[in-house]
Each structure stands twice: as C-alpha cells, then as structure tokens.
Design an enzyme around this catalytic site. Structure first.
Site, short mmCIF file in Angstrom:
data_model
loop_
_atom_site.label_atom_id
_atom_site.label_comp_id
_atom_site.label_asym_id
_atom_site.label_seq_id
_atom_site.Cartn_x
_atom_site.Cartn_y
_atom_site.Cartn_z
N GLU A 210 -21.02 8.50 2.83
CA GLU A 210 -21.43 9.89 3.10
C GLU A 210 -20.70 10.87 2.17
O GLU A 210 -21.14 11.98 1.94
CB GLU A 210 -21.08 10.31 4.53
CG GLU A 210 -21.89 9.65 5.60
CD GLU A 210 -21.33 10.04 6.98
OE1 GLU A 210 -20.81 11.17 7.14
OE2 GLU A 210 -21.38 9.19 7.89
N ASP B 139 -4.58 -1.29 3.06
CA ASP B 139 -3.43 -2.18 3.12
C ASP B 139 -3.79 -3.46 3.89
O ASP B 139 -4.44 -3.38 4.96
CB ASP B 139 -2.28 -1.44 3.82
CG ASP B 139 -0.95 -2.13 3.66
OD1 ASP B 139 -0.52 -2.33 2.52
OD2 ASP B 139 -0.34 -2.47 4.69
C1 GLC Z 1 1.24 -4.27 1.63
C2 GLC Z 1 2.07 -3.27 0.88
C3 GLC Z 1 3.51 -3.63 1.05
C4 GLC Z 1 3.85 -3.56 2.52
C5 GLC Z 1 2.91 -4.46 3.32
C6 GLC Z 1 2.99 -4.17 4.78
O1 GLC Z 1 1.34 -5.54 1.11
O2 GLC Z 1 1.67 -3.24 -0.46
O3 GLC Z 1 4.36 -2.79 0.33
O4 GLC Z 1 5.17 -3.96 2.74
O5 GLC Z 1 1.57 -4.25 2.98
O6 GLC Z 1 2.39 -2.95 5.09
#
Ligand code: GLC
Length: 538
Positions: free
Chosen positions: A272, A215
């Site tokens: 790994e 993310d």
């Molecule tokens: C990313 C995710 C989104 C979330 C953001 C904060 O963009 O896809 O849904 O709100 O990160 O974590």
C-alpha cells in the site's frame, strides 16, 4: 538511463509496488557506531543526518538503519522495549523525521529494522505476560511447565549458546528465548501478536519509511507443540555458539511453514505504501531461502553464504550461484558480504591489502548479479575489524568459545585526529579499534586511488548498466581459477586463485578493481583477487 531500460520495468509479472528494490544499492548503518552528534560517545539519528552528503557521494540509495527503539540494550537495541518510541540516546521522533526528509531529499530510501521474533523482557507485553499464569497477555510469549526432570521443556538451544529456556520462578514456568534471556520470543501463533505488529508496521510506514529489514525472519513461527529438535551431534554447552546450534536438526524451532503467511500479510500492508520487506533470512541452504522468500511475501531475503565461505574459487561460485538457482525470482536476493554481526571481509579473507583486494573482488561479483547489494558501513573504506581489548568488550555474545561481534562494530573513522570525527567525547561505547589516517573517510574521499573511490566507481557502474541488475546470468566455464559471469554483452572476470591466469577474452574495460583503463587484451594477466568488467568483443 531511461526509466524503461530498468530491470524493474522489464519484470512484467513483478507487482509494481516495491519494484524499485531491484535497482537499489543498500547501505547498512549500525547506528551506535556511525556518528555521534551529541558528544556522548554513542552514534545517533542526527549523526546519520549529518552524513547524508557522504552517502550521496558514495552513491548508495537505500539506507538500512539498525534498531533505535527504546531498549535496555542487552543486545544493543535488538531487545526492543517499545517498538514505536525512540531510545533517547539516539534522539527522538522529530530527529527521525528530519533524517527521513534529508534522505528522501537526496533520493535515498530508508528501511528500518523490525525485531518481531522477540521483545525485551522490559517490554510492557512481557511484563504483563510474566505477571501471572492467567495474565491477559500470557500467550504473547511461549510459557511452558518444566520438563519431567524439572529442566527446560524441550531441547532447544539459543543462537547465542546455552538452553533457549529460562525459568521464571514467580510463575514456575519457563519462557522461550532463541537469543539472550533478556530477549523473550513472541508467540506468532497468537493472532493478537499478529495484530499488534500490523499496528507497528503502519506506525512507521505512516511516518514515511520505505520498508523494513526483518530481524531473524527464519524463526518467527515455532512448532505449535514445541517438539524437541532431533539431536545430530553431541551438544557441548561450552562450545562455540555455532557448534552448539549445529548439534541439532532445526526441524521445529525455525523455518515453520506458516512464517510465509505472516510475510504475505505484511506484504499486503507494505505494498500500500510502495515499501519493501527485506528479510534477515539467516539460513545457509538455498532451498531454505526459497522457502522463506516467495513472490507474495518478502521482497528479498539476505543471503549469508558469502559471509561463511572459504576463499576458494569453487566455494565462491557455489555461494553466489545457489540463491538465484533456488529462488523463483533471481532478483529477490539481498547480497551481503558484511554486517554488524560478522568479522569484516578484509579480516575474514586474509587481512591487510590482500583481504581488501579480495573483498573488492567479491563486491564486484555481487554488484554484477540480480538482487540488491548492501554494503555495511566502512566496507567502502576497506576497513578490517577494529581491535577491541578484552576489558573493553561489549558484545554479550563474545564470551567463551564464541567470537565477539565487537570488532566489526567499532566507530566509523571519519577523519584523522582525536575522536576520528565520530565524536567529541574522549570515551566511546566501543574503542576506535586502532584506525590509521588512511582508514578515514576524509582521507579516502580526497584520494582518487582509495578504496572509497573504487567502491564508488563500482556502484556507479552498476547504476549505469542495467544489464548488471537484470535477469539472465550465465557462468561461462573456465579451466582455471577465474570466475566468469556473463551479463548480456558485459563479462565479469574475477581471479579467485593465487595464480596469474590470462583474461582469455578481451574487451573495453567498464570497471577494474586494479585501476585498469582502456582495453583488456585476451593475453593480459589477471593478478590474484583482480576483477574486471568488460564489454567483450566476442
Ligand atoms: C540479528 C541481529 C543481531 C541480533 C540478533 C538478535 O541476527 O542482526 O545483531 O543480535 O538478530 O536480535
């Protein structure tokens, strides 16, 4: 297909671990809305396990599951309170292991979402960090004294709009959050944070997962001095979140050089396990993507331009050419046209059947390029955004001038009737959004002429033709609105305009968005948003 014909095998300098990614077709599962096995109106792990057959029929072989960890759900799971435990509403670790086994038994790999930029303010790390200025874990997050005027320490804004700082009255300092105030940014300049995440990675890898979707991969590391960003336009805190974000030149909050060191460290770990790292590299310049995706770091980075482009032949071409030209390895792109964060493509591209045809045309192009294409649940059904009335809105981002993300997150329509086969509950966390019987998976799976079957055939075609996945992309110039991609002896033609150009080249039809079979003649007319893949005769 023999194993030796696979592009993975042909990439001589590609490290072997994780090389399978270049042959995979991914599928994003937004867990809350995929399938509810318990009747509480929220999707869960067992719900996913119950639909593995469907995914197998579709032909995808890499599942990305959005966060299912312990979370107060301020951002529906992207605010993690424990990276190694499962939120009870989604199930438990045994359910997860069963899902993993079922997917592996069906020859599918599974990547899980890791959210390292920020944790929930309910995470024990944050609670300890907030307990005093001298807390042992104070430096797990970014704490700063107020600026000279008592306001935030610098001018950074949140991706969700408004200032990126919240004052914590108990300790008199501000903490940083590039998203909601409930999502505090972790301090990746602190070696203890780096070590803590090594453990998280290994926890899931040891359970047998095949990698991570990372993310907000562009933002982990911040400028050490937390300098203010140059302002390039007036900042209006009532404007949409993207207008607010674009008022600044993001020199210091994202894309800091040492992010790649973290990914290189993680790459050594995942290698790994023959697992992969796919970054949510939310940048729109190819060079920025190339900054984040190096050969020794992320195996691939998602490329977001197809989610932000106009429906215009040149704009589409630019969006599709950019990353392969910038990246050292063309196969390191994660192609996405849809996600749980953006309007669904048919809605974006004009709505109705026009929007659906355009979406399938785009998917045909993406499935013909090196890299890893990902579908988002329901994309294969040609779904438009669901309709969510104002009083049912759930997305914390949906207020003010910003578009809510609820429309792309409404529950999957599995079958006609009450609950749409998604749930037995009369109420759901988001409304169904107004789906027709024709939208449902059950109806489409039984209809050879459905969107489902066209996507399914497209996936099969990609799988059967290694030349669509390997290196070497040519873009023959055309004087009209037809986009042409040559892949060895295969030629992809896609009419991105409103006119009726002729194919100009003929050949045996390998795939057609419009159900053509046999041979395409050079004099045949391509309808708007029609795409074909042919084996060209010249
Ligand atoms: C990313 C995710 C989104 C979330 C953001 C904060 O963009 O896809 O849904 O709100 O990160 O974590």
């Amino acid at each position: 297909m023999s194993i030796d014909a696979s592009p993975a095998a042909l990439l001589a300098d590609q490290p072997q671990a994780g090389a399978w990614l270049v042959d995979a077709v991914g599928y994003e599962i937004y867990i809350r809305s995929f399938r509810d096995s318990t009747g509480n109106g929220v999707g869960d792990l067992d719900g996913i396990t119950s639909q593995i057959d469907y995914l197998e029929t579709l032909g995808v072989d890499l599942l990305w599951i959005t966060p299912f960890y312990t979370s107060p759900m301020a951002d529906f799971g992207y605010d993690v309170a424990d990276y190694c435990a499962i939120e009870p509403i989604f199930g438990n670790l045994d359910d997860f292991d069963r899902l993993l086994d079922a997917a592996h038994a069906a020859n599918m790999r599974v990547i899980v979402d890791i959210v390292p930029n920020h944790s929930s303010t309910e995470h024990i790390w944050f609670r300890e960090s907030a307990s005093s200025r001298h807390a042992v874990r104070r430096d797990f997050y970014h704490w700063r004294d107020p600026g000279p005027d008592g306001g935030p320490p610098n001018n950074w804004v949140s991706y969700f709009g408004g200032p990126a700082w919240t004052l914590h009255p108990e300790t008199g300092q501000y903490y940083l959050h590039l998203f909601l105030p409930e999502q505090a940014d972790l301090n990746w300049g602190n070696p203890a944070v780096i070590e803590a995440f090594d453990e998280v990675l290994r926890f899931w890898l040891d359970r047998g997962i095949d990698g991570f979707r990372i993310d907000v991969a562009q933002a982990l590391v911040k400028d050490q001095a937390l300098r203010s960003n140059p302002q390039i336009a007036p900042w209006d805190p009532t404007g949409s979140r993207w207008e607010q974000w674009d008022a600044f030149d993001h020199q210091f909050d994202i894309l800091q050089p040492s992010s790649v060191d973290i990914f290189a460290r993680w790459r050594r770990i995942v290698d790994e396990y023959d697992a992969v790292l796919v970054g949510e590299t939310y940048v729109l310049e190819p060079q920025q993507l190339a900054h984040l995706v190096r050969t020794d770091g992320l195996n691939a980075g998602f490329w977001f331009a197809p989610m932000h482009m106009e429906w215009d032949p040149q704009a589409i071409k630019t969006a599709l050419q950019g990353p392969s030209q910038a990246l050292a390895k063309q196969t390191q792109v994660g192609w996405v046209a849809a996600s749980h964060d953006e309007q669904r493509p048919p809605t974006r591209f004009g709505g109705g059947d026009l929007g659906r045809r355009r979406s399938l045309m785009l998917a045909t192009l993406l499935m013909s390029l090196p890299g890893t294409p990902f579908l988002y649940q329901g994309e294969e059904l040609g779904l438009e955004d669901g309709v969510v009335p104002p009083d049912a809105q759930a997305d914390p981002v949906g207020s003010g001038a910003s578009l809510s993300r609820d429309g792309c997150r409404t529950p999957m329509p599995w079958q006609p009737g009450p609950g749409l086969g998604f749930t037995t509950s009369p109420t759901t966390w988001l409304p169904f959004g107004g789906r027709s019987d024709q939208d449902t998976a059950a109806v489409q799976v039984n209809d050879e002429d459905s969107w489902f079957h066209r996507y399914r055939t497209l996936i099969k075609v990609r799988r059967m033709h290694p030349e669509l996945r390997g290196l070497g992309v040519e873009w023959p110039e055309r004087a009209d609105d037809v986009l042409a991609i040559r892949r060895d002896t295969l030629l992809v033609l896609a009419n991105a305009g409103d006119g009726a150009p002729t194919a100009e080249v003929g050949g045996e039809i390998v795939f057609s968005t419009h159900g053509r079979t046999g041979v395409l003649q050079a004099t045949d007319v391509l309808a708007p948003a029609e795409a074909v893949i042919i084996r060209s005769t010249d």
